[in-house]
Design a protein around this motif. Structure first.
Motif, PDB file in Angstrom:
ATOM      1  N   GLN A 157      -0.218  90.839   8.430  1.00  0.00           N
ATOM      2  CA  GLN A 157      -1.522  90.639   9.053  1.00  0.00           C
ATOM      3  C   GLN A 157      -1.474  89.587  10.159  1.00  0.00           C
ATOM      4  N   GLN A 158      -0.286  89.166  10.516  1.00  0.00           N
ATOM      5  CA  GLN A 158      -0.117  88.162  11.561  1.00  0.00           C
ATOM      6  C   GLN A 158      -0.643  88.688  12.894  1.00  0.00           C
ATOM      7  N   SER A 159      -1.214  87.817  13.717  1.00  0.00           N
ATOM      8  CA  SER A 159      -1.843  88.225  14.974  1.00  0.00           C
ATOM      9  C   SER A 159      -0.847  88.835  15.947  1.00  0.00           C
ATOM     10  N   LEU A 160       0.435  88.468  15.850  1.00  0.00           N
ATOM     11  CA  LEU A 160       1.435  89.021  16.762  1.00  0.00           C
ATOM     12  C   LEU A 160       1.660  90.517  16.547  1.00  0.00           C
ATOM     13  N   TRP A 161       1.229  91.031  15.395  1.00  0.00           N
ATOM     14  CA  TRP A 161       1.347  92.465  15.134  1.00  0.00           C
ATOM     15  C   TRP A 161       0.164  93.245  15.715  1.00  0.00           C
ATOM     16  N   TYR A 162      -0.790  92.556  16.316  1.00  0.00           N
ATOM     17  CA  TYR A 162      -2.024  93.202  16.766  1.00  0.00           C
ATOM     18  C   TYR A 162      -1.751  94.311  17.777  1.00  0.00           C
ATOM     19  N   ILE A 163      -0.848  94.049  18.717  1.00  0.00           N
ATOM     20  CA  ILE A 163      -0.550  95.046  19.754  1.00  0.00           C
ATOM     21  C   ILE A 163       0.052  96.303  19.125  1.00  0.00           C
ATOM     22  N   SER A 164       1.087  96.114  18.305  1.00  0.00           N
ATOM     23  CA  SER A 164       1.756  97.264  17.695  1.00  0.00           C
ATOM     24  C   SER A 164       0.813  98.005  16.747  1.00  0.00           C
ATOM     25  N   ARG A 165      -0.124  97.295  16.151  1.00  0.00           N
ATOM     26  CA  ARG A 165      -1.079  97.940  15.249  1.00  0.00           C
ATOM     27  C   ARG A 165      -1.958  98.938  16.015  1.00  0.00           C
ATOM     28  N   ASN A 166      -2.441  98.542  17.169  1.00  0.00           N
ATOM     29  CA  ASN A 166      -3.276  99.439  17.983  1.00  0.00           C
ATOM     30  C   ASN A 166      -2.473 100.632  18.499  1.00  0.00           C
ATOM     31  N   ILE A 167      -1.259 100.351  18.980  1.00  0.00           N
ATOM     32  CA  ILE A 167      -0.410 101.426  19.496  1.00  0.00           C
ATOM     33  C   ILE A 167      -0.019 102.381  18.371  1.00  0.00           C
ATOM     34  N   GLY A 168       0.306 101.817  17.213  1.00  0.00           N
ATOM     35  CA  GLY A 168       0.724 102.632  16.079  1.00  0.00           C
ATOM     36  C   GLY A 168      -0.356 103.580  15.610  1.00  0.00           C
ATOM     37  N   ALA A 169      -1.612 103.140  15.624  1.00  0.00           N
ATOM     38  CA  ALA A 169      -2.715 104.005  15.204  1.00  0.00           C
ATOM     39  C   ALA A 169      -2.817 105.226  16.121  1.00  0.00           C
ATOM     40  N   VAL A 170      -2.648 105.011  17.417  1.00  0.00           N
ATOM     41  CA  VAL A 170      -2.680 106.124  18.371  1.00  0.00           C
ATOM     42  C   VAL A 170      -1.513 107.070  18.112  1.00  0.00           C
ATOM     43  N   MET A 171      -0.338 106.519  17.873  1.00  0.00           N
ATOM     44  CA  MET A 171       0.845 107.354  17.636  1.00  0.00           C
ATOM     45  C   MET A 171       0.709 108.185  16.365  1.00  0.00           C
ATOM     46  N   ILE A 172       0.109 107.612  15.333  1.00  0.00           N
ATOM     47  CA  ILE A 172      -0.074 108.363  14.087  1.00  0.00           C
ATOM     48  C   ILE A 172      -0.911 109.616  14.342  1.00  0.00           C
ATOM     49  N   TRP A 173      -2.025 109.450  15.047  1.00  0.00           N
ATOM     50  CA  TRP A 173      -2.899 110.600  15.284  1.00  0.00           C
ATOM     51  C   TRP A 173      -2.289 111.580  16.267  1.00  0.00           C
ATOM     52  N   LEU A 174      -1.532 111.087  17.243  1.00  0.00           N
ATOM     53  CA  LEU A 174      -0.813 112.008  18.127  1.00  0.00           C
ATOM     54  C   LEU A 174       0.192 112.835  17.330  1.00  0.00           C
TER      55      LEU A 174
END
Length: 670
Positions: A331-348
């Protein structure tokens, strides 16, 4: 009369030499696998002759360069073989591939001890950097195995085609470029070999030089170069804004940016996603696979589209993650970017797998059906990469599942394309609705097709079951540790899997079990040499299915442990996973029952011939108008200077690409 007998003896001698080479190559393939298994299980002690020989091989400082260079040497030699000796060109390719494969296998002891590095300093001003670690080694072995089986298969299949010398040349160049892409350790090196792969494989796509293949080749090179330029721009922006030129953690540097970090991420996603067949950039796959020769289908679906997925893994498992020292939790803030990108990739990934399997169910052409299944299966892989990116510190399940499925898909999809090629050679027909009853004439080919079908559908004791089980766990974890919407993604995952079962019930039933047509009654049976090549892949499908933990424990878990994933999570949930637990078996049973129901409903209500409205055709509504606009501009400019240059589109694209790259290098010092 005497001359006739001499010619006959010569042909017979060539046949003996050719068949002997193939048998030796198959033995080398088996010995290579046994070497890896033996060393992994400590069956081969470090003091053994084989282990000592392997260590001597990797003591060469330039061993990585030799791996890349040997196929280029084979390509050059194939040009000098007398055109009258057609099998000579095939022998050079087979022997070169076999030696490369054995060198790759021999690197395993060194990989276990640590990474292997090599640099060609000052080449093109920046140098070329290569690295071999457990991740890249896993892909090298996969590529070596498939290429070895493919060149044996192609040596028979391509006898019906013209220009075998040209085919072998570009096949070897493409092999070299793929190996270079896998071993690349910085942006520039990866981009160079990535584009080399695109351009060399273009000549394989258009090998038939028919109107249809040229048209498909235009789409292929257009999207390939476009994807490459997206990757190049992303790499340059990364260098400019962060100073990073290689695959290393840069989450902190990227977090200091505003919208630029997402522009970089989208460019990487589009660039590598095009090569991976991700929606909506998938249109080149079914268009090219229908018109290209089968060996090109095999290497494209088996390896080349995986390079796109590999690029996504390299970028999003390193560049957008924090360094190991900076990791404090998922839950560290540095994962915030990859978290947003990862959500898009999952649905793609989810959309790609669902649309791919739906379109596959609508096809009668076997190769086009398999092309859409390649798109669908890449959806599974992209979804897994998305889960790994989304969950970050706890994303090991997605990483392991996607890489496992990359390997498994290479085996069963390549085998399925090979089966399609054999069926076409014997029947001169590729429409499954016009075939039937082939199991009587081609029982061994039918058995191999069944093995591959059971692999891709995820039947227990076949390889696809293991990777799909891990990916199923991964999407479940995205729901548990992330957003509730991924519960619906898990439902779509199950439906897509059932659609795959339905599709291959249809394929096997119509091609091998249905009542035969009159035309099929007089066809020849199985082809021995081609079945030998296919058997190598089928054997691995079964071995991995019976012992799924071998690859998991010896390759994938060590790879995950070398990245920024939670070691405790890996040990608890992935290490020595129980694939044959009753819950896993029940999930597979549910998918198979649902797939059977879908097939019955589809046949009864004629749901396999749905005509979609034109506006749903992405190629016609989006890409074709865009392509025509670019083509008109391109032709309009060139017509002012030299009309004849229009015939050499690929040369022009390559020249423009090199010039753009040169200018950018001068200004950014990449």
């Amino acid at each position: 009369m005497y001359q006739y007998k001499t010619s006959e003896v010569k042909v017979t001698s060539d046949g003996i030499l050719f068949n002997s080479t193939i048998i030796i190559t198959l033995l080398a393939f088996i010995l290579g696998l046994l070497g890896i298994i033996g060393y992994s299980t400590s069956f081969l002690e470090e003091s053994s002759v084989i282990a000592t020989f392997a260590r001597e091989i990797v003591n060469f400082q330039s061993i990585l360069l030799w791996i890349i260079g040997l196929p280029l040497l084979a390509a050059a030699l194939s040009l000098y073989i007398d055109s009258k000796w057609s099998r000579g060109k095939n022998l050079v390719t087979i022997i070169g591939t076999c030696i490369t494969y054995l060198i790759i296998v021999g690197l395993y002891p060194q990989v276990l001890e640590g990474d292997v590095h090599y640099e060609l300093a000052k080449v093109l001003g920046t140098g070329l950097n290569f690295q071999l670690n457990i991740i890249s080694y896993f892909l090298l072995v996969m590529t070596g195995i498939l290429w070895l089986m493919t060149v044996i298969y192609a040596s028979v299949y391509m006898q019906q085609e013209d220009n075998q010398k040209k085919f072998n040349f570009w096949l070897n160049v493409t092999f070299s470029s793929i190996l270079g892409t896998i071993l690349a350790n910085d942006f520039f090196t990866m981009f160079l070999f990535f584009e080399m792969m695109t351009i060399s494989s273009y000549f394989l796509v258009v090998h038939k030089t028919s109107k249809e293949s040229i048209s498909a080749g235009n789409v292929y090179i257009f999207m390939g170069i476009g994807g490459g330029l997206c990757v190049l721009l992303a790499m340059i922006l990364t260098k400019v804004y962060t100073g990073v030129t290689g695959f290393m953690p840069a989450a902190y540097e990227l977090s200091q940016l505003s919208g630029e970090k997402y522009i970089i991420a989208v460019l990487f996603l589009i660039g590598f996603g095009m090569k991976a067949g991700m929606l909506p950039f998938h249109i080149w796959l079914p268009k090219t696979y229908v018109v290209t020769v089968t060996p090109v289908n095999v290497i494209s679906s088996g390896v080349m589209i995986k390079i796109g997925a590999y690029g996504l893994v390299r970028v999003f498992s390193t560049l957008f993650t924090p360094s190991i020292d900076a990791v404090q939790g998922y839950q560290q803030s540095l994962w915030y970017i990859s978290r947003n990108i990862g959500a898009v990739m999952i649905w793609l990934g989810i959309i790609t797998m669902l649309v791919g399997v739906f379109m596959a169910l609508q096809q009668g052409n076997i190769k086009k059906m398999l092309a859409y299944h390649s798109i669908s299966q890449m959806g599974y892989i992209i979804m897994g990469i998305g889960v790994a990116t989304y969950l970050g510190y706890k994303g090991a399940m997605g990483f392991v599942g996607s890489f496992y499925h990359i390997f498994n898909h290479t085996l069963f999809k390549s085998l399925l394309f090979m089966v399609a090629g054999v069926v076409y050679l014997r029947t001169k027909e590729i429409d499954m609705y016009k075939l039937g009853g082939l199991w009587r004439k081609m029982p061994f080919t039918a058995a191999l097709c069944l093995i591959a079908a059971l692999g891709i559908t995820g039947m227990p004791l076949f390889n696809g079951f293991a990777s799909k089980s891990i990916l199923h766990h991964a999407i479940d974890e995205a729901y548990v540790y992330g957003h509730y919407s991924f519960k619906y993604a898990e439902v779509i995952f199950t439906i897509a899997s059932a659609g795959t079962v339905c599709s291959f019930i249809k394929l096997f039933g119509f091609v091998f079990l249905k009542k035969p047509n009159e035309i099929q009654k007089d066809i020849k049976g199985d082809h021995l040499l081609m079945c030998f090549a296919m058997s190598g892949l089928a054997l691995l499908i079964i071995i991995i299915g019976i012992a799924p933990n071998f690859i998991l424990n010896n390759f994938l878990i060590p790879a995950a442990q070398g990245l920024n994933f939670d070691a405790e999570f890996i040990e608890r949930y992935i290490n020595n996973m129980d694939f044959f637990h009753i819950n896993e078996l029940m999930k597979a049973l549910k998918v198979y029952l649902l797939g059977g129901v879908l097939f019955i409903i589809g046949v009864k209500y004629d749901l396999f011939h749905i005509k979609l409205p034109t506006w749903l055709n992405i190629e016609k509504t989006l890409f074709r108008p865009f392509y025509r606009g670019i083509e008109s501009l391109h032709n309009g400019v060139l017509n002012k200077y030299d009309l004849s240059l229009v015939k050499y589109d690929v040369v022009i694209y390559a020249y423009m690409l090199c010039m753009v790259l040169y200018v950018l290098l001068q200004h950014t010092s990449l």
